[in-house]
Design an enzyme around this catalytic site. Structure first.
Site, PDB file in Angstrom:
ATOM      1  N   ARG A  73       1.291  -1.037  -0.067  1.00  6.96           N
ATOM      2  CA  ARG A  73       0.832   0.219  -0.437  1.00  6.96           C
ATOM      3  C   ARG A  73       0.804   1.290   0.052  1.00  6.96           C
ATOM      4  NH1 ARG A  73      -3.476   0.530   4.965  1.00  6.96           N
ATOM      5  NH2 ARG A  73      -5.188  -1.434   3.574  1.00  6.96           N
ATOM      6  N   ARG A 142      -1.727   6.794   9.909  1.00  5.72           N
ATOM      7  CA  ARG A 142      -1.891   6.092   8.345  1.00  5.72           C
ATOM      8  C   ARG A 142      -1.912   7.289   7.849  1.00  5.72           C
ATOM      9  NH1 ARG A 142      -4.338   0.639   7.712  1.00  5.72           N
ATOM     10  NH2 ARG A 142      -3.777  -0.110   9.742  1.00  5.72           N
ATOM     11  N   LYS A 208      -4.175   0.954  14.542  1.00  4.05           N
ATOM     12  CA  LYS A 208      -4.195   2.042  13.154  1.00  4.05           C
ATOM     13  C   LYS A 208      -4.857   3.611  14.143  1.00  4.05           C
ATOM     14  CE  LYS A 208      -6.399  -0.287  10.816  1.00  4.05           C
ATOM     15  NZ  LYS A 208      -8.155  -1.539   9.599  1.00  4.05           N
ATOM     16  N   LYS A 210      -6.069   6.904  11.959  1.00  4.29           N
ATOM     17  CA  LYS A 210      -6.623   7.734  10.619  1.00  4.29           C
ATOM     18  C   LYS A 210      -7.381   9.046  10.642  1.00  4.29           C
ATOM     19  CE  LYS A 210      -7.665   3.019   8.954  1.00  4.29           C
ATOM     20  NZ  LYS A 210      -8.892   2.835   7.818  1.00  4.29           N
ATOM     21  N   CYS A 428     -15.532  -3.254  -1.161  1.00  5.26           N
ATOM     22  CA  CYS A 428     -13.620  -3.160  -0.784  1.00  5.26           C
ATOM     23  C   CYS A 428     -12.886  -4.349  -1.362  1.00  5.26           C
ATOM     24  CB  CYS A 428     -13.822  -4.027   0.485  1.00  5.26           C
ATOM     25  SG  CYS A 428     -13.997  -5.452   1.248  1.00  5.26           S
ATOM     26  N   CYS A 434      -7.550 -11.252   0.447  1.00 12.17           N
ATOM     27  CA  CYS A 434      -8.215  -9.928   1.996  1.00 12.17           C
ATOM     28  C   CYS A 434      -8.548 -11.461   2.687  1.00 12.17           C
ATOM     29  CB  CYS A 434      -9.110  -9.617   1.366  1.00 12.17           C
ATOM     30  SG  CYS A 434      -9.678  -9.218   3.878  1.00 12.17           S
ATOM     31  N   CYS A 473     -16.470  -8.260   4.451  1.00 16.86           N
ATOM     32  CA  CYS A 473     -16.461  -8.584   6.104  1.00 16.86           C
ATOM     33  C   CYS A 473     -16.818  -7.651   7.202  1.00 16.86           C
ATOM     34  CB  CYS A 473     -14.938  -9.682   6.412  1.00 16.86           C
ATOM     35  SG  CYS A 473     -13.823  -8.019   7.008  1.00 16.86           S
ATOM     36  N   CYS A 477     -14.014  -1.680   5.707  1.00 23.19           N
ATOM     37  CA  CYS A 477     -12.991  -1.302   4.704  1.00 23.19           C
ATOM     38  C   CYS A 477     -13.902  -0.066   3.763  1.00 23.19           C
ATOM     39  CB  CYS A 477     -12.142  -2.190   3.822  1.00 23.19           C
ATOM     40  SG  CYS A 477     -11.159  -3.174   5.266  1.00 23.19           S
TER      41      CYS A 477
HETATM   42  C1  SRM Z   1      -7.732  -1.639   0.186  1.00 20.19           C
HETATM   43  C2  SRM Z   1      -9.243  -1.022   1.330  1.00 20.19           C
HETATM   44  C3  SRM Z   1     -10.140  -1.444   1.223  1.00 20.19           C
HETATM   45  C4  SRM Z   1     -10.623  -0.509  -0.421  1.00 20.19           C
HETATM   46  O1  SRM Z   1     -11.399  -1.375  -1.255  1.00 20.19           O
HETATM   47  O2  SRM Z   1     -10.135   0.161  -0.906  1.00 20.19           O
HETATM   48  C5  SRM Z   1      -8.881  -2.181   2.887  1.00 20.19           C
HETATM   49  C6  SRM Z   1      -7.906  -3.434   2.955  1.00 20.19           C
HETATM   50  C7  SRM Z   1      -8.230  -3.982   4.207  1.00 20.19           C
HETATM   51  N1  SRM Z   1      -8.517  -3.241   5.356  1.00 20.19           N
HETATM   52 FE1  SRM Z   1      -9.531  -1.717   5.743  1.00 20.19          FE
HETATM   53  N2  SRM Z   1      -8.967  -1.001   3.434  1.00 20.19           N
HETATM   54  C8  SRM Z   1      -9.103   0.421   3.480  1.00 20.19           C
HETATM   55  C9  SRM Z   1     -10.051   1.011   4.276  1.00 20.19           C
HETATM   56  C10 SRM Z   1     -10.219   0.588   5.812  1.00 20.19           C
HETATM   57  C11 SRM Z   1     -11.242   1.681   5.595  1.00 20.19           C
HETATM   58  C12 SRM Z   1     -12.237   2.687   5.488  1.00 20.19           C
HETATM   59  C13 SRM Z   1     -11.662   3.842   5.826  1.00 20.19           C
HETATM   60  O3  SRM Z   1     -10.339   3.880   6.963  1.00 20.19           O
HETATM   61  O4  SRM Z   1     -11.904   4.761   5.957  1.00 20.19           O
HETATM   62  C14 SRM Z   1     -11.425   1.027   7.369  1.00 20.19           C
HETATM   63  C15 SRM Z   1     -12.932   1.250   8.182  1.00 20.19           C
HETATM   64  C16 SRM Z   1     -12.724   3.021   9.389  1.00 20.19           C
HETATM   65  C17 SRM Z   1     -11.625   1.959  10.036  1.00 20.19           C
HETATM   66  O5  SRM Z   1     -10.468   1.955  10.403  1.00 20.19           O
HETATM   67  O6  SRM Z   1     -12.550   2.046  10.898  1.00 20.19           O
HETATM   68  C18 SRM Z   1     -10.875  -0.139   7.367  1.00 20.19           C
HETATM   69  C19 SRM Z   1     -10.385  -1.055   8.428  1.00 20.19           C
HETATM   70  C20 SRM Z   1     -10.217  -1.685   8.671  1.00 20.19           C
HETATM   71  C21 SRM Z   1     -10.176  -2.733   9.504  1.00 20.19           C
HETATM   72  C22 SRM Z   1     -11.402  -3.037  10.820  1.00 20.19           C
HETATM   73  C23 SRM Z   1     -10.529  -1.680  12.152  1.00 20.19           C
HETATM   74  C24 SRM Z   1     -10.767  -1.851  13.139  1.00 20.19           C
HETATM   75  O7  SRM Z   1     -10.233  -1.255  14.019  1.00 20.19           O
HETATM   76  O8  SRM Z   1     -11.989  -2.155  13.570  1.00 20.19           O
HETATM   77  C25 SRM Z   1      -9.554  -4.168   9.408  1.00 20.19           C
HETATM   78  C26 SRM Z   1      -9.101  -5.269  10.216  1.00 20.19           C
HETATM   79  C27 SRM Z   1      -7.601  -4.419  11.562  1.00 20.19           C
HETATM   80  O9  SRM Z   1      -7.332  -3.924  11.343  1.00 20.19           O
HETATM   81  O10 SRM Z   1      -7.962  -6.008  12.324  1.00 20.19           O
HETATM   82  C28 SRM Z   1      -9.098  -3.901   7.653  1.00 20.19           C
HETATM   83  C29 SRM Z   1      -7.584  -4.699   7.567  1.00 20.19           C
HETATM   84  C30 SRM Z   1      -7.622  -4.554   5.687  1.00 20.19           C
HETATM   85  C31 SRM Z   1      -7.607  -5.426   5.339  1.00 20.19           C
HETATM   86  C32 SRM Z   1      -5.414  -4.866   4.802  1.00 20.19           C
HETATM   87  C33 SRM Z   1      -6.901  -7.088   5.272  1.00 20.19           C
HETATM   88  C34 SRM Z   1      -6.417  -7.624   7.057  1.00 20.19           C
HETATM   89  O11 SRM Z   1      -6.036  -6.769   7.300  1.00 20.19           O
HETATM   90  O12 SRM Z   1      -5.574  -8.566   6.652  1.00 20.19           O
HETATM   91  C35 SRM Z   1      -7.868  -5.363   3.545  1.00 20.19           C
HETATM   92  C36 SRM Z   1      -6.162  -5.665   2.723  1.00 20.19           C
HETATM   93  C37 SRM Z   1      -7.801  -6.688   1.383  1.00 20.19           C
HETATM   94  C38 SRM Z   1      -6.677  -6.201   0.592  1.00 20.19           C
HETATM   95  O13 SRM Z   1      -6.448  -7.697  -0.515  1.00 20.19           O
HETATM   96  O14 SRM Z   1      -5.748  -4.941  -0.020  1.00 20.19           O
HETATM   97  N3  SRM Z   1      -9.644  -2.655   7.667  1.00 20.19           N
HETATM   98  N4  SRM Z   1     -10.253  -0.039   6.682  1.00 20.19           N
HETATM   99  C39 SRM Z   1      -8.451   0.178   2.080  1.00 20.19           C
HETATM  100  C40 SRM Z   1      -7.517   1.009   1.950  1.00 20.19           C
HETATM  101  C41 SRM Z   1      -7.503   1.990   2.300  1.00 20.19           C
HETATM  102  C42 SRM Z   1      -5.830   2.482   2.249  1.00 20.19           C
HETATM  103  O15 SRM Z   1      -5.562   2.867   1.701  1.00 20.19           O
HETATM  104  O16 SRM Z   1      -5.376   3.005   3.811  1.00 20.19           O
HETATM  105  S1  SF4 Z   2     -13.774  -4.996   4.330  1.00 20.41           S
HETATM  106 FE1  SF4 Z   2     -12.942  -7.287   5.153  1.00 20.41          FE
HETATM  107  S2  SF4 Z   2     -12.839  -8.534   3.612  1.00 20.41           S
HETATM  108 FE2  SF4 Z   2     -13.423  -6.316   2.568  1.00 20.41          FE
HETATM  109  S3  SF4 Z   2     -11.305  -5.602   3.101  1.00 20.41           S
HETATM  110 FE3  SF4 Z   2     -11.880  -5.054   4.534  1.00 20.41          FE
HETATM  111  S4  SF4 Z   2     -10.868  -6.558   6.037  1.00 20.41           S
HETATM  112 FE4  SF4 Z   2     -11.153  -7.525   4.073  1.00 20.41          FE
END
Ligand code: SRM
Ligand code: SF4
Ligand SMILES: Cc1cc2nc3c(=O)[nH]c(=O)nc-3n(C[C@H](O)[C@H](O)[C@H](O)COP(=O)(O)OP(=O)(O)OC[C@H]3O[C@@H](n4cnc5c(N)ncnc54)[C@H](O)[C@@H]3O)c2cc1C
Ligand SMILES: Cc1cc2nc3c(=O)[nH]c(=O)nc-3n(C[C@H](O)[C@H](O)[C@H](O)COP(=O)(O)O)c2cc1C
Lengths: 574, 585
Positions: A73, A142, A208, A210, A428, A434, A473, A477
């Site tokens: 990323r 981030r 994390k 943000k 997502c 993922c 899930c 995201c």
């Molecule tokens: C690529 C992206 C989704 C997308 O379709 O664009 C993404 C993809 C992933 N996110 Fe996310 N997140 C992405 C934005 C978000 C957002 C949206 C936002 O921040 O506005 C959220 C919700 C906001 C938040 O943080 O609560 C988000 C909440 C999560 C979470 C849950 C975090 C939590 O504390 O609840 C995880 C899982 C974790 O961190 O344990 C996670 C984890 C992941 C992971 C890295 C899965 C993992 O931990 O193994 C995913 C990688 C998938 C892949 O194969 O690429 N991602 N993730 C976004 C990349 C953002 C970036 O460029 O930095």
């Molecule tokens: S929402 Fe869940 S399934 Fe979708 S990219 Fe984030 S961690 Fe993966």
């Protein structure tokens, strides 16, 4: 450090400022993986070890380990790239990645499927165009999001400047990244803590963190989903006078664990432009010290704000920053989506917002979008700006080049579709990369929209802007809980359907029906579309309607997200 | 010759049946056979310490040198046959592998027989390259008056048919030798013509016997016969058949596990199995259709099972021309264009391009028997007991606008099934065997070349060898083409494998091959070799084997600061010591 803190805390502590044994792991070329502990550490370097889940079933039979590959990323503050940088990433994706690029919901680019032996060369190539992936993932601040509003060039200039300043301020100082990936000189170990990480220390953030920066009327960055947010308050000349500060937003939760929940941020107060950065730092350090380091499922800032209360957090921020926050100033958001097509910048040039379905930039039969964007990058001298809705803006195009760029985009199917639902859709990544995905998302949403578009057409709603977001899930995201229609993966082919969020992203949705399959989703929504077409008030948005009409209860904020869920008997006499 | 007088008299101390039995054997026996029998019986007596029967004195046998240049063992086997038959006919044979040839020794020979194979694109067998070079160069001694004969083995599918045999034959004459047996060039179905040639050659080179051998006795060597493993064709059952490449790979490499009802042939690590394949019925039907012979069920059966219906040799084109009198084909030959035209073409192209009325006889005449294909055994009996594993890469390519499929590899990949059966034959290769367990080994096996090294590693694990082992593997993509990846990881974990370096050519913009890894690791590599390690190379002969050898020479030059010549000598030295061993194809 006490023992009852989570495993990751010990790991960070012992990692010698994020070095661990990553370098050693890279040398073993017989496996594509790295050891579990290093898998946690590389996140701070902006990468994840994943495996192609599509291939899992066949691997053992074929006497091969999982099809490991790294997701990398890139950190791109506010999503701004020069054409040269775009071209570089495009080439890197084809040389080392899976051939495509993925524009993310936080304005960055992800590469997938980079095998271990190629990671170093990939990072070097990224570094060569003055980009990096430092802190793109991990328990740390981030990539800082920033509104894209091209038509407000001057406000944007100030906002992005602030975003970059924040990025700089909260970057980790450890030389581990240079050392490991860029063969930088190993700085003799044992650096005194304060020197290495003045803000974070050895254990960085509990989770994390943000930061998002919005400029009304656009809430494209979904400021309410950020741990720490800034909402620009403009003076009458359209310049940014100061900022409303928001705290405690977040989406992630876990199915069946009501003590985890998404939460919309609270507006904490107002500060002048000059004080903003110090307030931001105070926000970061408060969460650094107050955040829960025992339970990672309770470690985000949103829980700190819930548990300690907004007033306590405000007081602590004020005392740490020495800035007295004023009461929040009024502002209005109109939407959290993108406005497609051409818009005129204040500098006379034109900006073209393109539609990149679910952010996936790749050449598909009949849709050579990756090649088209490469072609545009070659002739373009403005910027590329990645939107928080996974789309792309070609900014500052001189009048004489607009026709050509538009043609290239149109031929590749990059202009916004007619469907108001698709224009406002996000999914997502989910499968196959993922590791946490419970269901398809990016690969399925387009088909679902095909079906829903049919139903919308029968009710004459094809062109209406309705926000729909899907995730594989509950981590959220694609910020599904602040989408008018939210679909969250529960298991293969099954989704929870959420309704009732505000069009401008200020209010969360509620669970309407759980465990729906494709037909179930269409069947559940069709009657609501029908009612909306028949009973909506002038300019009433779909999310607001579902509440007024009584399909779902309203969610006020995080705490009561799980309360009172389920379909209600519509009282659509309204 | 008639030998009626040899009838055993009724008075002999045997039962009637025995006398009849003996007569059936001794009666028609040749003078030589009788002489041998006499010697044998006499020998038995003396060995069993019975009353020593003075055996009639044998006439001193004349020495003859049998030189063979062999890679996959055919010539070597024939050389042995020759030696046996020579011994029976009053000759004293000395078997000599060209790999060990020393020129001066050659000069002292009075009678010389050479049995040589051609490899690569008209090159000598790998381990004969050095001596062959010397033999062809200035250094070669005069061989005035030496009586010689050459048997050449080859494959008419190659443009350079039997090139090496031909060259040696001419060279011997040029060095003053006297050709007393005319050369025969054998195709893959060499068994019959080779045996005939050996018969004739022995007859010509052996001392006149009819008179001499009458009543004479041939001494029989009683030193215990080398008990050789079963090398007959046996049927095996397929217990595992899986394509090891990922479903995303454009390659298909089949891992085949075989079991044997009659017990597994006693193979050693380094040996191969000959697989007796059948042709693709679809291809055969297309061929017969073009030939206008679709109706002929018997022909179809015969072509699927036992004829080589893909190879198009120059000879075949000539036959086609003469038998069908096809004028275009004639001109193709007369204009000397045929040799060029053949390249990348098969029998089916010939018939498609030059259709004419064809009979089953015509088709038979332009084809040869279907030859088996060799596959390195990828397992050790010490680990898989009654199984044998093979690693087979499906050969598929397009030439002259036609998609081609390798006969045997696709027979396995496309038509064999788990639970099915396949005919195989053990092909021992003692020139590609493991050293003593305490010796280190370096193995270079990209692609299917890795097969024998899986056997090596299994064997070394079983005997838990104290010697270190180092494997170089390479293929296209790490993720999709890493053959036996889990096996190697296990071996590295349990110590059966000490070290492994991999090279994947399609993972980065710059292609990386095993020779590059060898160069990267040159210091450790040379250190291992100085420590007495053996160096093994298996796989592609065309490029890989040459590039790897080149890399090793360069490594020596760099690490030990040697001149290119000296470095070359260092590697040649390894070859002479049998510490640089190859099995390439
Ligand atoms: C690529 C992206 C989704 C997308 O379709 O664009 C993404 C993809 C992933 N996110 Fe996310 N997140 C992405 C934005 C978000 C957002 C949206 C936002 O921040 O506005 C959220 C919700 C906001 C938040 O943080 O609560 C988000 C909440 C999560 C979470 C849950 C975090 C939590 O504390 O609840 C995880 C899982 C974790 O961190 O344990 C996670 C984890 C992941 C992971 C890295 C899965 C993992 O931990 O193994 C995913 C990688 C998938 C892949 O194969 O690429 N991602 N993730 C976004 C990349 C953002 C970036 O460029 O930095
Ligand atoms: S929402 Fe869940 S399934 Fe979708 S990219 Fe984030 S961690 Fe993966
Ligand atoms: C000692 C020994 C050990 C071997 N071990 C193995 C092993 O472990 N695994 C393994 O897979 N193979 C091994 N081989 C090779 C194997 O014996 C066969 O040669 C191979 O499988 C091809 O046989 P086939 O019948 O499928 O193809 P064939 O029908 O024999 O066709 C092969 C011919 O097709 C032509 N051809 C092939 N590719 C191309 C191309 N790209 N362009 C143009 N023409 C082409 C060439 O003329 C080639 O000779 C070994 C060979 C030897 C001699
Ligand atoms: C890889 C390979 C290359 C060959 N090249 C030739 C060739 O160029 N000319 C030829 O007449 N025979 C060629 N042959 C056929 C061999 O000479 C033939 O198989 C011979 O029986 C091998 O004898 P050996 O087992 O003693 O080495 C080749 C065989 C293989 C497997």
């Amino acid at each position: 450090m006490t023992d009852d803190v989570s495993r990751n805390e010990h790991l960070k502590e012992a990692s010698r400022y994020l070095r661990g044994t990553i370098a050693e792991g890279l040398r073993d070329e017989v496996t594509g993986a790295i050891v579990e502990d290093d898998q946690q550490l590389v996140k701070f370097h902006g990468m994840y070890l994943q495996d192609d889940r599509d291939l899992r079933p066949e691997r053992t039979r074929k006497k091969m380990e999982k099809a490991f590959g790294f997701m990398i990323r890139v950190r791109i503050t506010g999503g701004c790239l020069s054409p040269a940088q775009w071209l570089a990433l495009d080439k890197i994706a084809r040389d080392y990645g899976n051939g495509g690029m993925r524009l993310t919901t936080r304005q960055t680019v992800q590469l997938h499927g980079v095998i271990k032996t190629n990671v170093k060369d990939t990072i070097k190539a990224i570094d060569a165009v003055l980009l990096n992936s430092i802190a793109a993932c991990g328990d740390i601040n981030r990539n800082v999001m920033c509104v894209v509003n091209p038509d407000q060039s001057r406000a944007h200039a100030t906002a992005i400047e602030f975003a970059r300043a924040a990025t700089e301020r909260f970057l980790p100082h450890t030389p581990a990244y240079r050392e490991i990936w860029l063969d930088g000189e190993r700085i003799a170990g044992g650096e005194p803590e304060d020197v290495v990480e003045p803000i974070y220390g050895k254990t960085y953030m509990p989770r994390k963190f943000k930061i998002g920066i919005a400029v009304p009327p656009s809430n494209d960055i979904d400021v309410y989903a950020s741990d720490l947010g800034f909402i620009a308050i403009l003076d009458d000349k359209g310049e940014i006078a100061g900022w409303n500060v928001t705290v405690g937003g977040g989406m992630g939760m876990t199915h069946g664990e009501p003590e985890t929940y998404p939460r919309t941020a609270d507006v904490m107060g107002y500060c002048s432009a000059a004080d903003a950065l110090d307030v931001a730092e105070a926000g970061v350090t408060v969460q650094r010290d107050w955040g829960d380091r025992k339970n990672r499922k309770h470690a985000r800032f949103k829980y700190t704000v819930e548990d300690r209360g907004l007033d306590a957090v405000r007081a602590e921020v004020e005392s740490r920053s020495g800035v007295k926050l004023e009461p929040a100033k009024p502002f209005t958001f109109t939407s959290n989506g993108d406005r497609f097509g051409w818009s005129a910048g204040t500098d006379g040039r034109g900006h073209l917002t393109l539609f990149v379905e679910n952010g996936r930039v790749i050449d598909r039969p009949g849709k050579p979008q990756m090649s088209a964007l490469r072609e545009i990058a070659r002739i373009h001298d403005g910027d590329f700006r990645i939107t928080p809705n996974q789309n792309l803006i070609i900014t500052s195009v001189p009048t004489d080049r607009q026709a050509e760029i538009e043609r290239i985009a149109r031929d590749a199917g990059l202009l916004a579709p007619w469907s108001g639902l698709r224009r406002n859709s996000m999914a997502c990544v989910a499968l196959p990369t993922c590791g946490l995905a419970l269901a398809e998302s990016e690969r399925y949403l387009p088909d679902l929209i095909d079906a829903l578009d049919k139903s919308l057409a029968t009710h004459g709603l094809s062109a209406d802007d309705i926000v729909i977001r899907m995730t594989g899930c509950p981590n959220g995201c694609a910020r599904p809980y602040i989408a008018e229609i939210g679909l969250v993966g529960k298991g293969p082919g099954r989704y929870n359907l959420y309704l009732g969020a505000a069009f401008d992203g200020s209010r969360m949705s509620k669970l309407y029906m759980p465990d729906l399959d494709h037909d179930g989703i269409v069947a559940a929504l069709d009657p609501i579309f029908a009612a909306y077409a028949a009973k909506r008030e002038n300019g009433e948005h779909f999310g607001d309607f579902t509440i007024r009409a009584g399909f779902v209860a309203k969610t006020s904020n995080g705490a009561d997200f799980h309360a009172n869920s389920g379909p209600k008997q519509p009282s659509v006499a309204a | 010759m008639s030998s009626s007088f040899a009838t055993i008299p009724k008075t002999a101390p045997f039962t009637e049946e025995d006398v009849a039995l003996l007569n059936r054997v001794v009666g028609p026996a040749s003078a030589v056979q009788r002489a041998w029998l006499a010697g044998f019986l006499a020998g038995v007596e003396s060995v069993q310490g019975g009353a020593a029967q003075p055996s009639a004195p044998a006439r001193p046998a004349e020495p003859i040198t049998i030189l063979y240049a062999s890679e996959s063992g055919n010539c070597e086997k024939l050389a042995n046959d020759f030696a046996k038959s020579a011994r029976k006919n009053g000759l004293k044979p000395t078997l000599l592998d060209m790999a060990d040839l020393d020129m001066t020794a050659l000069a002292s020979a009075k009678k010389l027989v050479v049995i040589a194979a051609t490899w690569g694109e008209g090159e000598p067998p790998a381990r004969a390259v050095r001596s062959y070079g010397e033999f062809m160069g200035e250094g070669a001694p005069r061989l005035d008056g030496v009586e010689f004969g050459v048997l050449a083995l080859g494959d008419t599918a190659y443009v350079e048919f039997c090139a090496i045999g031909k060259a040696i034959d001419a060279r011997l004459e040029a060095l003053g030798g006297k050709r007393v047996v005319t050369r025969v060039d054998c195709d893959l179905d060499f068994a019959e013509p080779a045996t005939r040639w050996i018969g004739d050659a022995v007859k010509t080179l052996a001392p006149p016997q009819d008179e001499a051998s009458r009543g004479s006795v041939i001494e029989v060597d009683f030193s215990k016969p080398a008990r050789s493993p079963n090398t007959d064709i046996v049927e095996a059952e397929i217990t595992e058949l899986v394509n090891l490449n990922s479903s995303r790979s454009d390659k298909e490499t089949v891992h085949l596990a075989l079991t044997f009802d009659g017990g597994v042939p006693a193979y050693q690590p380094g040996d191969s199995l000959d697989v007796y394949a059948e042709n693709d019925p679809v291809y055969v039907d297309e061929l017969l259709k073009l030939a206008g012979l679709s109706g002929d069920a018997k022909l179809r059966e015969d072509f699927i099972k036992s004829r080589d219906v893909t190879t198009l040799s120059y000879k075949a084109i000539e036959t086609y021309a003469t038998q069908t009198g096809h004028t275009y084909v004639k001109t193709l030959i007369d204009d000397g264009e045929a040799k060029q035209w053949i390249i990348g073409r098969q029998l089916i192209d010939l018939i498609a391009m030059f259709p004419t009325h064809l009979t089953a006889e015509h088709l038979h005449a332009v084809t040869r028997p279907l030859a088996p294909r060799a596959y390195s055994i990828a397992s050790s009996r010490a680990e898989v007991s009654d199984e044998a594993h093979l690693l087979i890469s499906a050969v598929r390519y397009v030439t002259n606008g036609r998609a081609r499929k390798g006969v045997a590899s696709n027979y396995v990949a496309e038509r064999l099934k788990r639970g099915g059966r396949v005919r195989v034959k053990l092909k021992p290769n003692k020139h590609f065997a493991l050293p003593a367990p305490d010796k280190d080994i370096i193995m270079v096996g990209p692609g299917t070349g890795v097969a024998p090294f899986r056997a090596f590693v299994q064997e070394r694990r079983a005997v838990n060898a104290s010697g270190k082992s180092w494997l170089f593997f390479g293929d296209r993509q790490f993720t999709h083409d890493f053959l036996y990846q889990l096996d190697w990881q296990e071996a590295l974990a349990d110590g059966a494998l000490t070290r492994m370096d991999v090279a994947f050519s399609r993972d980065t913009p710059k292609k990386v091959y095993v020779q590059h890894k060898i160069w990267d690791q040159r210091h450790d590599l040379v250190a291992w070799l100085d420590g007495g390690a053996s160096f093994y190379v298996c796989g592609d002969a065309m490029h890989m084997a040459k590039d790897v050898r080149g890399a090793l020479v360069a490594a020596y030059a760099d690490v030990k600061a040697l001149t290119p010549e000296a470095a070359e000598q260092a590697v040649a030295g390894l070859e002479r010591d049998k510490r640089y061993l190859t099995d390439t194809y």
